[in-house]
Design an enzyme around this catalytic site. Structure first.
Site, PDB file in Angstrom:
ATOM      1  N   ARG A 139       1.233  15.128  30.412  1.00 42.26           N
ATOM      2  CA  ARG A 139       1.479  16.573  30.315  1.00 42.26           C
ATOM      3  C   ARG A 139       2.722  16.884  29.495  1.00 42.26           C
ATOM      4  NH1 ARG A 139      -0.304  18.170  36.472  1.00 42.26           N
ATOM      5  NH2 ARG A 139      -2.476  18.615  35.924  1.00 42.26           N
ATOM      6  N   LYS A 187     -17.075  17.073  45.981  1.00 46.09           N
ATOM      7  CA  LYS A 187     -17.793  18.086  46.760  1.00 46.09           C
ATOM      8  C   LYS A 187     -18.624  19.041  45.923  1.00 46.09           C
ATOM      9  CE  LYS A 187     -14.345  18.674  50.412  1.00 46.09           C
ATOM     10  NZ  LYS A 187     -13.300  19.624  50.802  1.00 46.09           N
TER      11      LYS A 187
HETATM   12  P1  ADP Z   1     -11.988  16.105  39.294  1.00 43.35           P
HETATM   13  O1  ADP Z   1     -10.546  15.928  39.694  1.00 43.35           O
HETATM   14  O2  ADP Z   1     -12.325  15.376  38.049  1.00 43.35           O
HETATM   15  O3  ADP Z   1     -12.387  17.553  39.269  1.00 43.35           O
HETATM   16  P2  ADP Z   1     -12.915  15.755  42.008  1.00 43.35           P
HETATM   17  O4  ADP Z   1     -11.518  15.998  42.481  1.00 43.35           O
HETATM   18  O5  ADP Z   1     -13.937  16.759  42.296  1.00 43.35           O
HETATM   19  O6  ADP Z   1     -12.896  15.425  40.422  1.00 43.35           O
HETATM   20  O7  ADP Z   1     -13.452  14.389  42.640  1.00 43.35           O
HETATM   21  C1  ADP Z   1     -12.855  13.175  42.417  1.00 43.35           C
HETATM   22  C2  ADP Z   1     -12.830  12.326  43.651  1.00 43.35           C
HETATM   23  O8  ADP Z   1     -14.121  12.150  44.174  1.00 43.35           O
HETATM   24  C3  ADP Z   1     -12.287  10.963  43.336  1.00 43.35           C
HETATM   25  O9  ADP Z   1     -11.185  10.718  44.163  1.00 43.35           O
HETATM   26  C4  ADP Z   1     -13.454  10.033  43.662  1.00 43.35           C
HETATM   27  O10 ADP Z   1     -13.051   8.807  44.238  1.00 43.35           O
HETATM   28  C5  ADP Z   1     -14.232  10.845  44.661  1.00 43.35           C
HETATM   29  N1  ADP Z   1     -15.630  10.415  44.737  1.00 43.35           N
HETATM   30  C6  ADP Z   1     -16.561  10.478  43.770  1.00 43.35           C
HETATM   31  N2  ADP Z   1     -17.728   9.966  44.197  1.00 43.35           N
HETATM   32  C7  ADP Z   1     -17.540   9.546  45.455  1.00 43.35           C
HETATM   33  C8  ADP Z   1     -18.380   8.929  46.453  1.00 43.35           C
HETATM   34  N3  ADP Z   1     -19.654   8.631  46.190  1.00 43.35           N
HETATM   35  N4  ADP Z   1     -17.830   8.674  47.652  1.00 43.35           N
HETATM   36  C9  ADP Z   1     -16.547   8.962  47.901  1.00 43.35           C
HETATM   37  N5  ADP Z   1     -15.712   9.551  47.027  1.00 43.35           N
HETATM   38  C10 ADP Z   1     -16.207   9.822  45.819  1.00 43.35           C
END
Ligand code: ADP
Ligand code: MG
Length: 398
Positions: free
Chosen positions: A42, A204
Site C-alpha cells: 500500500r 461467505k
Molecule cells: P477476499 O479477502 O479476497 O474478499 P474473503 O475474505 O471473502 O476473500 O475470503 C477469504 C478467506 O476465505 C480466506 O481466509 C480463506 O482461507 C477462506 N476460505 C476460502 N475457502 C474456504 C473453505 N473451503 N473453507 C474454509 N475457509 C475457506
C-alpha cells in the site's frame, strides 16, 4: 474516460508548487508483532502521487488511518513504522506529527518546505474520523490548500478524511492510484468485452450476495469456489459433512441459481473437492462432489474443478476475481486458488483481482505482474461493482 471520473480532477493537472497538499493515503498496512511493516504494497502504491507532488515542489501532508484503535491514541497503532518505510522508499526524511490535528500539526505543516513530506499521526486516534465529524474535518482543512484522495481502499467509507474534509477544501483531486483503480474497475461496469467471466469464492455468500446480484446482470458465466461454493452445493442437496456452510443462506443460493438460469448466465460449481478432517491437516484428499463424508471439511476445489474453470476462462475477454478457492493460507489447500489464478492470468483477457485475501493468493502464486489490474481495495472494489456511489469519489466532484 469513464463516468466515474466525470468532473473529478486528477492531481497531475493541478498547480501545486509551494502549496500545502494534503493527500489521503491508505497506509493501513499489516504490522509484525514487533511493529515492523510486513507488507508495504500500500505504501509503494502511493509513491507515484507522492513523488509527483515532491517533484512539483508541493508541501506534502499525508494522512491515513491504521487499524482500529478503540478510543484514543494507542502506540501499537502509530503510523511511525509506515513513515519509516516510506522514508526508506523515498530516500528522504518524513516528519511524523504527534497528532493529526492541533497546534503541533499546524506548526509542522507551516514550517514544511517545498518538496518535503509530513505524515499526520493516525486519523482514527480521534473517533470523529469515523463519525465523519465536520468540526474535525475543518481542523484538518486548516492544514492544507489542496486535498488529494489516493486511498482507494477507503473511498467506500464516509469518514471525515474521505468525505467531510474534501468538501471543506476549495481545491480537490484524485491521486494517480485512485484514478487507475477507477479506470480499471470502471471498465468492468461499463461495456466490458465479452465473454465476461466472474470468479467468486472466499468465506461467505452473505458477504458477497450484492455483488453476485450485480454481476448476474453483466457476466456470461460465474465460477464459484471456496467456502462460498459449499453453500451452493448444499443448496443443491450435496452432502457437505463438516464443511463451512451458511445454513441460513440456502434459499438465497437457490434463488441465485434460478435467476442465473433465467438470465442465461452459466454457473459453474466445483465437481470435486479437497477434503480433510481438520483445517490443520497436513494433507487433503480429493473426492468427487457426491462423496464428502460426514467428518470431512471441504477446504479447496479439486483438480477436475480447476480444469473445468480453466477451460471456461480460456479466451475470456474480461475476468473479475474475488475470493480464494479454498483455505489457500495452508499449503495442502492452496492448489485450487493458485491454479485458478494461473488460468485467469493466461486467459488473454482484461483481468482484475480485488479483495485482500484474493490479492494475497495472487502474490503467493507470483502472478501479480500477470494481471491487468490488482486492486488495492477489497470492500471498495466490491461496492463499485455493485454500482454503489463511493462517498470519497463523490466528494471530489466539482
Ligand atoms: P477476499 O479477502 O479476497 O474478499 P474473503 O475474505 O471473502 O476473500 O475470503 C477469504 C478467506 O476465505 C480466506 O481466509 C480463506 O482461507 C477462506 N476460505 C476460502 N475457502 C474456504 C473453505 N473451503 N473453507 C474454509 N475457509 C475457506
Ligand atoms: Mg478477506
Amino acid at each position: 474516460m469513464v463516468a466515474l471520473l466525470d468532473r473529478v480532477a486528477t492531481v497531475d493537472t493541478l498547480e501545486v508548487a509551494s502549496r500545502r497538499v494534503l493527500v489521503r493515503v491508505d497506509f493501513n498496512v499489516p504490522l509484525t508483532p514487533e511493529g515492523q511493516v510486513s507488507d508495504d504494497t500500500r505504501i509503494r502504491e502511493a509513491l507515484p502521487t507522492i513523488k509527483l507532488l515532491i517533484e512539483k515542489g508541493a508541501r506534502v501532508v499525508l494522512a491515513s488511518h491504521l487499524g482500529r484503535p478503540k478510543k484514543g491514541p494507542e502506540a501499537k497503532f502509530s503510523l511511525a513504522p509506515a513513515g519509516e518505510r516510506l522514508a526508506e522508499l523515498l530516500g528522504q526524511e518524513i516528519i511524523l506529527t504527534d497528532d493529526c490535528i492541533g497546534d503541533g500539526a499546524k506548526k509542522v505543516v507551516t514550517d514544511l518546505r517545498e518538496g518535503r513530506v509530513a505524515l499526520l499521526e493516525n486519523l482514527r486516534f480521534h473517533p470523529e474520523e469515523e463519525a465523519n465529524d465536520e468540526g474535525f474535518a475543518r481542523e484538518l482543512a486548516r492544514l492544507c490548500d489542496i486535498y488529494v484522495n489516493d486511498a482507494f481502499g477507503a473511498v467506500h467509507r464516509a469518514h471525515a478524511s474521505v468525505d467531510a474534509l474534501p468538501r471543506a477544501v476549495p481545491q480537490r483531486a484524485a491521486g494517480l492510484l485512485l484514478r487507475r483503480e477507477l479506470e480499471a474497475l470502471g471498465s468492468l461496469v461499463q461495456s466490458a468485452p465479452k465473454p465476461y467471466i466472474a470468479v467468486l469464492g472466499g468465506a461467505k455468500v452473505s458477504d458477497k450476495i450484492e455483488v453476485i446480484e450485480a454481476l448476474l446482470a453483466r457476466v456470461d458465466a460465474l465460477l464459484i469456489g471456496g467456502a462460498m461454493a459449499n453453500t451452493f452445493l448444499a443448496a443443491r442437496g450435496k452432502p457437505m459433512g463438516k464443511s463451512l456452510v451458511e445454513g441460513d443462506k440456502l434459499a438465497t443460493a437457490r434463488d441465485v441459481l434460478e435467476r442465473a438460469h433465467a438470465r442465461k448466465v452459466a454457473i459453474e460449481l466445483p465437481v470435486d473437492l479437497v477434503v480433510a478432517e481438520s483445517v490443520s491437516a497436513s494433507e487433503g484428499r480429493v473426492v468427487d462432489i457426491e462423496s464428502v463424508g460426514p467428518n470431512d471439511m471441504a477446504l479447496d476445489i479439486g483438480p477436475k474443478s480447476v480444469a473445468a474453470f480453466s477451460a471456461r476462462l480460456f479466451g475470456a475477454k474480461t475476468v473479475f476475481w474475488n475470493g480464494p478457492m479454498g483455505l489457500f493460507e495452508k499449503a495442502p489447500f492452496a492448489a485450487g486458488s493458485i491454479g485458478v489464478a494461473r488460468a485467469i492470468a493466461s486467459s488473454g483477457g482484461f483481468t482484475v483481482v480485488g479483495g485482500g485475501d484474493s490479492v494475497a493468493a495472487v502474490h503467493q502464486a507470483g502472478l501479480g505482474e500477470k494481471f491487468s489490474h490488482v486492486s488495492t481495495g477489497g470492500g471498495a472494489s466490491l461496492e463499485l461493482l455493485e454500482g454503489r456511489k463511493l462517498p470519497g469519489v463523490e466528494a471530489l466532484r466539482q
